[in-house]
Design an enzyme around this catalytic site. Sequence first.
Site: not given
Length: 308
Positions: A109, A111, A113, A263
């Site tokens: 994983h 990410n 941001r 979403r």
Amino acid sequence: MTDAINIETVKDYLLGLQDEICMHLSKLDGQEAFQEDLWDRAEGGGGRTRVLYDGALFEQGGVNFSHVFGSKMPASATAQRPELSGRNFQAMGVSLVIHPLNPFIPTTHMNVRFFIAEKEGHDPVWWFGGGFDLTPYYGFEDDAVHWHRTAKQACDTFSNDYYAKYKHWCDEYFYLRHRSETRGIGGLFFDDLNEPDFEQSFAFTRSVGDHFLQAYEPIVERRKNTAYSEEQRNFQLYRRGRYVEFNLVYDRGTLFGLQSGGRTESILMSLPPQVHWRYNWQPEPGSEEQKLYDNFLKPRDWLNIEGN
């Protein structure tokens, strides 16, 4: 300074990072490409979700870019920072989870941001966050050492303290308290980064994003041709259950996405395509499965183990 905050530059970097990672992982898989799904969010913003499914190496992988905005910060974002209540916000990032088919290739994983919260008459509040972590099913010390060496390289240009600080934060964050075990061998986790200034915070975030492939690709290459048994595949599916438990119970990004009206399909792309839960399963003493629990599902100083 407020005028030094360049949101479009951050967005351009994130879109380029998504492109680069998808290109490399598609080439590594050698069979399937990422399929793109563009989406809009009714409350503001949207994203670009890319998913690879049923590949030669990767059973499922998702690399998602999103840029959402709204007039009210979700509860997950204001719980620790109540002063943000009543501000409008923008949040953008790239998030990925890769679930390999071969149980000797770890799940991973990553990410990175950026958030900014604004209110008329007040200075904007902004910060960067992100990191990457590794979840092996069968543990190899050389993989863990490589992973953490690369994580340290991502940090050392900026501060000699960053690796130790963000490794510790990762070990604490990716911890299943109800199981008393870490999700994997960790890596880096940072949040609320806005010092010393925008330029340096953004540069560090880019370094973390840019080091991900350097950390992951060599491990995939090393393990991709390892033969495995049905029992080993079943153990992988059992351990994937821990991944689901963490993401649905503890993960801040999942909570933020759901609470902000994101979403759902893109938010939950992190979940594996197949998973098993088995009541009160225990590994055989002395087995490779037991070694995972004993040696890899607890915080370790991977850069100072015997022989490295």
